[in-house]
Structure formats: structure tokens, C-alpha cells
Motif scaffolding. Structure first.
Motif, PDB file in Angstrom:
ATOM      1  N   PRO A  87      10.459   5.052  -2.618  1.00 57.83           N
ATOM      2  CA  PRO A  87      11.830   4.631  -2.311  1.00 57.83           C
ATOM      3  C   PRO A  87      12.401   5.149  -0.996  1.00 57.83           C
ATOM      4  CG  PRO A  87      11.639   5.219  -4.613  1.00 57.83           C
ATOM      5  CD  PRO A  87      10.355   5.620  -3.967  1.00 57.83           C
ATOM      6  N   GLU A  88      12.225   6.426  -0.699  1.00 61.05           N
ATOM      7  CA  GLU A  88      12.819   6.961   0.529  1.00 61.05           C
ATOM      8  C   GLU A  88      11.855   6.986   1.700  1.00 61.05           C
ATOM      9  OE1 GLU A  88      16.430   9.877  -0.153  1.00 61.05           O
ATOM     10  OE2 GLU A  88      14.545  10.794  -0.721  1.00 61.05           O
ATOM     11  N   LEU A  89      10.604   7.356   1.436  1.00 61.33           N
ATOM     12  CA  LEU A  89       9.663   7.577   2.529  1.00 61.33           C
ATOM     13  C   LEU A  89       8.833   6.347   2.872  1.00 61.33           C
ATOM     14  CD1 LEU A  89       8.646  11.202   1.535  1.00 61.33           C
ATOM     15  CD2 LEU A  89      10.296  10.464   3.251  1.00 61.33           C
ATOM     16  N   GLY A  90       8.840   5.335   2.013  1.00 59.77           N
ATOM     17  CA  GLY A  90       8.318   4.033   2.376  1.00 59.77           C
ATOM     18  C   GLY A  90       6.835   3.786   2.145  1.00 59.77           C
ATOM     19  N   TYR A  91       6.488   2.492   2.174  1.00 60.68           N
ATOM     20  CA  TYR A  91       5.094   2.066   2.058  1.00 60.68           C
ATOM     21  C   TYR A  91       4.294   2.550   3.263  1.00 60.68           C
ATOM     22  CZ  TYR A  91       7.068  -1.351  -1.242  1.00 60.68           C
ATOM     23  OH  TYR A  91       7.727  -1.951  -2.283  1.00 60.68           O
ATOM     24  N   LEU A  92       2.993   2.723   3.052  1.00 65.18           N
ATOM     25  CA  LEU A  92       2.099   3.028   4.175  1.00 65.18           C
ATOM     26  C   LEU A  92       1.657   1.762   4.885  1.00 65.18           C
ATOM     27  CD1 LEU A  92      -0.205   5.829   2.697  1.00 65.18           C
ATOM     28  CD2 LEU A  92       1.991   6.046   3.868  1.00 65.18           C
ATOM     29  N   ILE A 133       0.856  -1.183   0.000  1.00 63.97           N
ATOM     30  CA  ILE A 133       0.000   0.000   0.000  1.00 63.97           C
ATOM     31  C   ILE A 133       0.893   1.234   0.000  1.00 63.97           C
ATOM     32  CG2 ILE A 133      -1.820   1.286   1.174  1.00 63.97           C
ATOM     33  CD1 ILE A 133      -2.574  -1.355   2.596  1.00 63.97           C
ATOM     34  N   ASN A 134       0.799   2.032  -1.054  1.00 64.92           N
ATOM     35  CA  ASN A 134       1.555   3.271  -1.177  1.00 64.92           C
ATOM     36  C   ASN A 134       0.624   4.469  -1.101  1.00 64.92           C
ATOM     37  OD1 ASN A 134       4.569   2.896  -1.916  1.00 64.92           O
ATOM     38  ND2 ASN A 134       3.552   1.371  -3.212  1.00 64.92           N
ATOM     39  N   GLY A 135       1.163   5.603  -0.696  1.00 60.67           N
ATOM     40  CA  GLY A 135       0.426   6.858  -0.735  1.00 60.67           C
ATOM     41  C   GLY A 135       0.669   7.570  -2.048  1.00 60.67           C
TER      42      GLY A 135
END
Length: 365
Positions: A214-219, A194-196
Motif C-alpha cells: 500500500p505505501e511502498l508500492g509494486y516493484l 509484481i510485489n516484494g
């Protein structure tokens, strides 16, 4: 007709022969969803690989995107009806490389119309992957509801023996039907992740795990078909934004200029000559601008065209500098990539052409 019947058969049987896997996801859906009234989810189809047709079930490229309608997609994943009351609508049927403002606005207005109804609990959008991240971010800024909106695609056509569309559809309906997804902005549900919308990127031309942040990650993730969240975005979205598309018939022209060795500013001059109201400069490093291209961008800014400094580097923020760029009023894109910076600038320009006010928008969204 014969070809279409054969194709439908392949899509529903061969590509979904792994229904044992799909059924296992459905079987493990939360028990309470079966005891209470099921949520109502609307799937809006726009085309793309997820509805693509190829000559054989081993062909993964060179297929016709958007060959199947929403009815076939719904028939192919009957397990979704165990999760929610589902119905579908066809918004468009294109490869997403051909997405345009007209379809964006049609889609956004229809979503807002549907989510305003008390008997609609969530929306799923099927979409091509080429511009999926752009549509997701656009909707993230203009949807006026905190109900779940989930956008999905597929990297393999519907006819493929290993099609990834079916489980993405099932997961998306689970997510749109989940109360935990409420208020989290537009979500992307692919490859069990799940991505934002703000931070997701298509990172690979072929792999099914292409959509990442890539940097801030999956939700969050799907665990046995159940969506589980671990993070939330801190940037404003949906009901907290100032953007309203209800009366818009088009969006301001904004061009992206990709910097390179020997850049000479001619692309900026061309953008101005062709009526651009804004320019996103995809610079090198931290949004650096070739010295030969600077005069054309300075001239554009003097003419009232908003210039945003973004970067062609895939990760990291484009931040303020001590250069003359700041004195010229160039806006800094932060962590938004060029294509998403373009969307925010387009919407910002529907409100103002003041670079300082648009700069504040980039800090909020």
C-alpha cells in the motif's frame, strides 16, 4: 474417480476457456527465449485456493482448498512449456491457514537444495493466499541464492469460471525464467502485478487484486505477459541475511498480542506461561500499549523474553518513543506488520535473545 475426471475437465477446459487470453500472453513472450535454450523452472506446490475444488464453476467460496495436485496444475497451463522447461513437486496440500513451521522449513530447505543446482534457474511456489505474505517473507530471509523465487496463489478456486490461477501460473513462470528477476528477493506475481515479499499485504478478503504494497508500492508489472521492473527494495534479503535454516527442525515460539480497549495484559501473561521466547505486541496507533497491559510486558522483558512493538494500524512505521517502553528494551518493528515482525523475531531468536542486536536486525531487514 468420475468426480475427479469431471473436475479435471472443468479445470483444464472451462476455467481455461479464456485460453485465447493466455495464448496471447505466451505468443508475445520474448523471441530470444525461443531461440536459445529455455530456462529450467521448478514449481513447488503447497495447496491453497489455486488448487481448490468447488461444487460448481460459479462457486467462489466454501470450496475445498488444495484438492488438486501439481500435475493437474501443470497440465492446465501448457503455455508455460513455451517459456521454460518446467517440472513440479508436491511439498504439501493444505489450505494456507494451516501453514506451520515444519512445512516452512521443508520448503526452504528444498528450495535451497534446488537452487544450488546449476540446471535450476528459478522456483515458483503455489500457495494459499491466507498466509502467503508470511511464507514469502520467511523465504525472503532464509533462501541462500539470488536466483528468482516467485510465490503465487489465487483468490478463486481452480473450478471457477473466472479462475485467476492460470494466468498467475503463466506469469510466475515468465518471472522465474527472467534474468531481470535475479537478485530481487522473493517475489509475488498476482493480478499482473509484481510485489516484494517484505512489503506485500493481503488487503481484501475476496478481490483478485488483494495483494498490494500500500505505501511502498509494486516493484513492477506484467506487460503483455513480460515482467517489467520499476523499483527494488533497499532492505537486505536472501544471500545477504545471517539466517541459516539448514540445521533447524523448528523455530522459537513467538506470540502476537492484539491490543484493544480494556486490554489488561492477561494475553501477555498467557504467552509467557506457555513458553513464548518472544512477543509481538500489535498496539494501537504508533504501537501504543494500554497502561493496564504494560506491567505484564515489562515483566516478560525482565524474564529475557524479547518484546517487539508493532501496530495494528495497516500502514506506517512503529518508531522509537520517549516512553518507558524504550527503557524496557522493547524493539520497534518499523514498517513490518505484526505477522511479519513475528517471523523476523523468530529467526532473530535463532541467533540471539539480546534486544539490542535484534533491534539492529529490524533496521536491516
Amino acid at each position: 474417480m468420475h468426480i475427479k475426471k469431471c473436475f479435471t475437465a472443468i479445470f483444464i477446459s472451462s476455467a481455461f476457456l479464456s485460453a485465447g487470453l493466455v495464448n496471447s500472453h505466451a505468443a508475445e513472450a520474448p523471441v530470444q527465449q525461443q531461440k536459445v535454450a529455455k530456462p529450467n523452472v521448478v514449481i513447488l506446490a503447497t495447496g491453497g485456493t489455486i488448487a481448490g475444488s468447488a461444487a460448481s464453476n460459479t462457486q467462489m467460496t466454501g470450496y475445498k482448498a488444495g484438492a488438486l495436485g501439481i500435475d493437474v496444475l501443470l497440465q492446465a497451463v501448457p503455455e508455460i512449456h513455451k517459456v521454460a522447461n518446467v517440472k513440479g513437486e508436491q511439498i504439501s496440500n493444505i489450505g494456507s491457514e494451516s501453514m506451520n513451521n515444519k512445512i516452512w522449513l521443508k520448503l526452504a530447505k528444498r528450495i535451497n537444495e534446488l537452487l544450488a543446482k546449476p540446471d535450476v534457474d528459478g522456483i515458483v511456489i503455489t500457495h494459499g493466499t491466507d498466509t502467503l505474505e508470511e511464507t514469502a517473507y520467511f523465504l525472503n530471509l532464509v533462501i541462500k541464492s539470488d536466483k528468482p523465487v516467485v510465490i503465487i496463489g489465487a483468490m478463486r478456486p481452480a473450478t471457477a469460471i473466472s479462475a485467476d490461477g492460470p494466468v498467475n501460473i503463466l506469469n510466475a513462470v515468465n518471472l522465474a525464467a527472467s534474468k531481470d528477476a535475479k537478485g530481487r528477493g522473493v517475489l509475488i506475481a498476482m493480478n499482473d502485478n509484481i510485489n516484494g515479499a517484505r512489503d506485500v499485504q493481503k488487503t481484501n478478503t475476496l478481490r483478485v487484486d488483494t495483494f498490494q504494497s500500500p505505501e511502498l508500492g509494486y516493484l513492477g508489472y506484467f506487460e503483455n505477459g513480460r515482467p517489467v521492473f520499476y523499483k527494488a527494495t533497499t532492505r537486505k534479503h536472501t544471500i545477504d541475511t545471517e539466517f541459516d535454516v539448514s540445521n533447524l527442525n523448528d523455530l522459537p515460539r513467538v506470540d502476537i498480542i492484539y491490543s484493544h480497549v480494556n486490554d489488561d495484559g492477561r494475553m501477555a501473561e498467557a504467552a509467557v506461561a506457555n513458553g513464548a521466547k518472544g512477543i509481538v505486541h500489535a498496539g494501537t496507533g504508533n504501537g501504543s500499549i494500554h497502561e493496564a497491559a504494560e506491567p505484564a510486558l515489562y515483566d516478560a522483558a525482565k524474564k529475557g523474553i524479547v518484546v517487539v512493538r508493532s501496530a495494528r494500524v495497516p500502514n506506517g512505521p512503529t518508531i522509537e518513543s520517549t516512553a518507558a517502553w524504550d527503557k524496557a528494551g522493547f524493539v520497534h518493528a518499523g514498517t513490518l506488520n505484526p505477522q511479519k515482525a513475528r517471523i523476523l523475531l523468530q529467526l532473530g531468536l535463532t541467533k540471539t535473545n539480546d534486544p539490542q542486536k535484534i533491534s539492529e536486525m529490524f533496521k536491516q531487514y
